[in-house]
Design an enzyme around this catalytic site. Structure first.
Site, short mmCIF file in Angstrom:
data_model
loop_
_atom_site.label_atom_id
_atom_site.label_comp_id
_atom_site.label_asym_id
_atom_site.label_seq_id
_atom_site.Cartn_x
_atom_site.Cartn_y
_atom_site.Cartn_z
N ARG A 1 2.27 -10.40 -3.32
CA ARG A 1 2.96 -11.87 -3.10
C ARG A 1 3.92 -12.09 -2.81
NH1 ARG A 1 -0.81 -10.11 -7.54
NH2 ARG A 1 1.11 -9.87 -8.98
N ASP B 1 -6.59 4.57 -7.21
CA ASP B 1 -7.00 4.77 -9.02
C ASP B 1 -8.48 5.97 -8.65
OD1 ASP B 1 -5.37 2.72 -9.42
OD2 ASP B 1 -6.46 1.35 -9.40
N ASP C 1 -5.72 0.21 -3.24
CA ASP C 1 -4.95 0.12 -4.92
C ASP C 1 -6.33 1.00 -5.41
OD1 ASP C 1 -5.85 -0.97 -7.41
OD2 ASP C 1 -3.03 -1.03 -7.05
N HIS C 2 -7.62 0.58 -5.14
CA HIS C 2 -9.21 0.66 -6.03
C HIS C 2 -9.43 2.90 -5.85
CE1 HIS C 2 -11.85 -0.59 -8.63
NE2 HIS C 2 -12.81 1.02 -8.98
N ASN D 1 1.14 -1.27 0.79
CA ASN D 1 -0.15 0.06 -0.07
C ASN D 1 0.78 1.56 0.32
OD1 ASN D 1 -2.11 -1.38 0.23
ND2 ASN D 1 -2.37 -1.56 2.47
N ASP E 1 1.04 1.14 -9.63
CA ASP E 1 0.33 0.67 -9.48
C ASP E 1 -0.13 -1.22 -9.87
OD1 ASP E 1 -2.22 1.09 -8.77
OD2 ASP E 1 -3.02 1.06 -11.03
N ASP F 1 2.54 -3.28 -7.31
CA ASP F 1 1.84 -3.06 -5.61
C ASP F 1 1.28 -4.37 -4.82
OD1 ASP F 1 0.11 -3.30 -6.36
OD2 ASP F 1 -1.08 -1.00 -6.22
#
Length: 389
Positions: free
Chosen positions: A103, A120, A116-117, A48, A95, A98
């Site tokens: 992972r 965006d 993330d969203h 993040n 973006d 991340d």
């Protein structure tokens, strides 16, 4: 104050990220680039935090625009367009890595998708400001059109993910090919000056002499046509299939869920294009776009939050009320209703609207993120020492 119920938080255990990216550019080129770039990030950096740093590149370019090219026209210094290109490319890169970092560090969570969203969604307004400045559109109706196109497309993609549970990116999509095109436009503006986009289309393609548009206006028109003829139909088609699979009435569902974005769009257009509004003439589009961009950020983030928590589709937010009020007031003179409205009072209204929206949005975001972190036993911008090791 809690914005999320215990049941909504409990539903986070059902979360499973799913995405489909059909882009050949991603498959054959960018995927390898992102796999290489992620190795440059140390394992102690939280996913993040990478997302947030990427957003800061875009915020920086908006501030540079306000300082060095407030008119958003061809008078801007050449270096600022290279900054636009670099900032957008880095935002896109961060973006896309991340998730790879999540992972790598085994820190994937529903919070990551929400964060993330959410970034965006906020970036839609930041990107629009730099794109309008890069094309030398100025504070114009074309800049407004570019803004509306970006918001509408993003909102429908978010609504589509809510219904299908899958983030779908087509063979040609905005986050990939759109970013590359924008970066190319910025670089051309840096080399030749953004005034090159003011060239009439007929000077480039003589066969288009009957079209009274500049290159910049033509590009905006093409993007708008693509939205209407490709993106919108595909989103509604996919949502129609999802509604059928879940025995939901399609038309009623679409009307209920998209009323807010339709009203939002109409309010933006009718406010800024009103002959009694001075925002474009006084060159306040940047402030206005960022203000209603925050409002849009909350709208879109609430949709993805509902998706993650298996909640009903959100249909409204209190931050829309000042937008509706402003639109109504500036258009009252059309109906011979006298209103004491001056350029300074309209500007002051937008400034207050910006401050209120920023405070309300940040408060909401902090409370929601804290609820996620408390429930999941994680931290937003820091990786626990054990996992980092």
């Amino acid at each position: 104050m809690d914005f999320l119920t215990e049941q909504q938080l409990a539903n986070l255990k059902l979360y499973k990220y799913a995405a489909i990216d059909r882009s050949f550019t991603t498959k054959y080129i960018l995927r390898h680039y992102w796999d290489a770039v992620i190795r440059l990030f140390p394992l102690w950096i939280a996913p993040n935090l990478i997302t947030l740093i990427g957003l800061l590149f875009m915020i920086t370019n908006v501030l540079l625009t306000a300082l060095f090219n407030p008119a958003m026209d061809s008078t801007g210094p050449r270096w600022i367009y290279f900054s636009y290109a670099l900032g957008l490319w880095l935002y896109s890169t961060f973006d896309n890595v991340d998730g790879r970092q999540a992972r790598r560090t085994k820190t994937s969570s529903p919070l990551g998708e929400l964060f993330d969203h959410g970034c965006d969604a906020l970036n839609c307004s930041f990107a629009t400001v730099t794109q309008a400045a890069g094309l030398a559109l100025g504070h114009s109706t074309e800049a407004v059109a570019l803004y509306v196109i970006a918001m509408t497309g993003f909102y429908l993609s978010t609504a589509e993910e809510y219904h299908t549970g899958v983030l779908y990116l087509g063979y040609i999509n905005a986050p990939t090919e759109g970013v590359i095109l924008s970066c190319c436009i910025f670089i051309i503006s840096g080399v030749y000056g953004s005034g090159v986009w003011e060239t009439h289309l007929s000077e480039v393609v003589p066969a288009l002499g009957w079209v009274d548009l500049s290159i910049a206006q033509g590009l905006v028109a093409i993007i708008g046509v693509l939205l209407v003829l490709t993106h919108l139909p595909m989103c509604f088609y996919t949502m129609a299939k999802a509604c059928a699979a879940h025995n939901k009435p399609f038309v009623r569902t679409m009307v209920r869920e998209n009323t807010s974005i339709v009203l939002y769009t109409l309010a933006v257009v009718f406010w800024l294009t009103s002959p009694y509004s001075s925002l474009l003439q006084q060159q306040h589009f940047i402030l206005f776009a960022i203000t209603i961009g925050i409002v849009f950020g909350r709208m879109a983030s609430k949709v993805i939050l509902a998706h993650l928590t298996k909640s009903p589709f959100p249909t409204n937010t209190v931050l829309l009320l000042p937008l509706y009020l402003g639109c109504v007031v500036v258009n009252l003179p059309r109906f011979s209703i006298p209103v004491f409205l001056t350029p300074s009072s309209e500007y002051l209204y937008v400034v207050v609207y910006f401050l209120v929206s920023l405070v309300v949005y940040l408060r909401w975001a902090v409370i929601v993120i804290d609820s996620f972190c408390t429930h999941l036993g994680i931290r937003c911008l820091v990786i626990p020492t054990v996992k980092a090791q």
